[in-house]
Design an enzyme around this catalytic site. Structure first.
Site, PDB file in Angstrom:
ATOM      1  N   CYS A 134       0.794  -1.235   0.000  1.00  8.56           N
ATOM      2  CA  CYS A 134       0.000   0.000   0.000  1.00  8.56           C
ATOM      3  C   CYS A 134       0.823   1.280   0.000  1.00  8.56           C
ATOM      4  O   CYS A 134       0.255   2.373  -0.014  1.00  8.56           O
ATOM      5  CB  CYS A 134      -0.946  -0.011   1.199  1.00  8.56           C
ATOM      6  N   HIS A 268      -4.570   7.682   5.614  1.00  7.50           N
ATOM      7  CA  HIS A 268      -4.606   6.319   5.086  1.00  7.50           C
ATOM      8  C   HIS A 268      -5.937   5.670   5.451  1.00  7.50           C
ATOM      9  O   HIS A 268      -6.585   5.079   4.593  1.00  7.50           O
ATOM     10  CB  HIS A 268      -3.429   5.520   5.647  1.00  7.50           C
ATOM     11  N   HIS A 305     -10.067   0.911  -0.910  1.00  7.49           N
ATOM     12  CA  HIS A 305      -8.625   0.760  -0.728  1.00  7.49           C
ATOM     13  C   HIS A 305      -8.039   0.150  -1.998  1.00  7.49           C
ATOM     14  O   HIS A 305      -8.328  -0.996  -2.350  1.00  7.49           O
ATOM     15  CB  HIS A 305      -8.367  -0.146   0.471  1.00  7.49           C
TER      16      HIS A 305
END
Length: 376
Positions: A134, A268, A305
């Site tokens: 990520c 995030h 995401h």
């Protein structure tokens, strides 16, 4: 003396809201989450059947080519200027290759896809491919900035992409990370997990001098970046957010800014209990008392995401924020959590017109990145 300030001159983006900046901007402004039933594969075995996906069966290589072309065209790069710009790419390995014979896997390096993309778009070549989960996209952006700041390159094209696939869906479901009720509630009481989402994007980064020499008008300045690790656990972040706090501090130092200069944080914010509390602790540790007056939201609550592409999709969000002056909502909030004491943007977008925006990403293994994006 040459001006090695790093500027962003071109952007191309695709999200579950659709292809292009306008589609992403409309989705953010409407505070409308893009989640829906997944039709690409059967989901009856998994914790949820929900993700934020484009309709049909998009091809990742084609989507990457599209956004790179968009970014280069918006930047106004000539064929000669493209031919001098290397490509840095963040993406997930092709699951089909991983399931093939070892002999085939050895001949199908993921870097080959970056080289093919560079050739298709007339770029210098593929300098590096990032698969570090990520933080892949934000790490690539940081390296591109270093190459420009140190004079190694005048411009670099950075792209990243992820399209929701069954392999990762199954992985996150087995790890009990997917939200079982199909709702992503970042920084909220009762949050139960993340939801995946399509994301593909590209930016053109240049030195301010190179951009000015060809009359290009910057979209924004990449004024700071920071990377740090905490190596606390294979998948859980440090509960005190130590690595993320160091990344934030490094980005602020590089930008020459104080915490109070930050006008918005695009967090995030995966919606998992451990991530959100750790990130909240990191923000408080790095920004001190100033954090109480800095608006925060996680747009993953709207677009999902995007794993390796998260940093690129959320960089696109920060560029839209600087342009529109509207902060996107932290959607689906169901109540405050004492471990996430932040000034969350709730209900509807907030008009603030920040001068400097902080974008954060974190990954398994304790990797953390922070980007400071400033108005030109």
């Amino acid at each position: 003396m040459a001006d090695r300030t790093v500027v962003i001159t071109g952007l191309g983006v695709t999200s579950a809201f659709g292809r292009g900046e306008e589609a992403l901007g409309r989705g953010l402004a409407a505070s409308r989450a893009a989640f829906g039933p997944v039709g690409r594969f059967a989901t009856d075995r998994y914790r949820t059947g929900v993700a934020a996906v484009l309709p049909g069966s998009p091809d990742l290589d084609e989507e990457l080519r599209r956004v790179v072309e968009e970014a280069c065209e918006q930047a106004g790069l000539s064929p000669a200027e493209r031919a001098q710009a290397p490509l840095l790419l963040g993406r997930h390995a092709d699951p089909a290759v991983a399931r093939g014979p070892l002999a085939v896997q050895g001949k199908s390096a993921i870097s080959d896809t970056a080289a093919a993309l560079a050739r298709a778009c007339g770029l210098l070549g593929a300098a590096r491919t990032y698969t570090n989960a990520c933080v892949a996209a934000s790490t690539a952006v940081s390296e591109a900035a270093v190459r420009i700041r140190t004079g190694r390159e005048d411009r670099v094209v950075v792209s990243a992409g992820y399209l929701v696939d069954e392999d990762n869906f199954a992985l996150f479901s087995a790890g009990r990370a997917l939200s079982p009720d199909g709702v992503l509630r970042s920084f909220s009481a009762g949050r139960k997990g993340l939801l995946l989402g399509d994301g593909v994007g590209a930016v053109v980064l240049e030195s301010a001098q190179a951009a000015a020499a060809r009359g290009a008008r910057p979209l924004a300045v990449l004024s700071g970046w920071g990377l740090a690790g905490d190596a606390h656990h294979v998948c859980r972040p440090h509960p005190e957010g130590l690595g993320m706090a160091r990344a934030i501090g490094a980005a602020l130092d590089r930008a020459g800014l104080a915490p109070a200069d930050i006008g918005y944080v695009n967090a995030h914010g995966t919606g998992t209990p451990a991530n959100d509390s750790s990130e909240s602790a990191a923000l408080r540790l790095a920004l001190g008392d100033a954090v109480d007056g800095i608006p925060v939201s996680s747009t993953k609550s709207l677009h999902g995401h995007s794993l390796e592409a998260s940093g690129m999709l959320e960089l696109a969000v920060t560029l839209l924020v600087l342009r529109s002056g509207e902060l996107p909502v932290n959607a689906n909030h169901s109540g405050p959590d004492d471990d996430c004491r932040l000034d969350l943007v709730l209900g509807s977008p907030r008009r603030v017109s920040p001068r400097h925006v902080l974008s954060l990403n974190a990954a398994f293994g304790g990797a953390n990145t922070a980007l400071v994006v400033s108005a030109p």
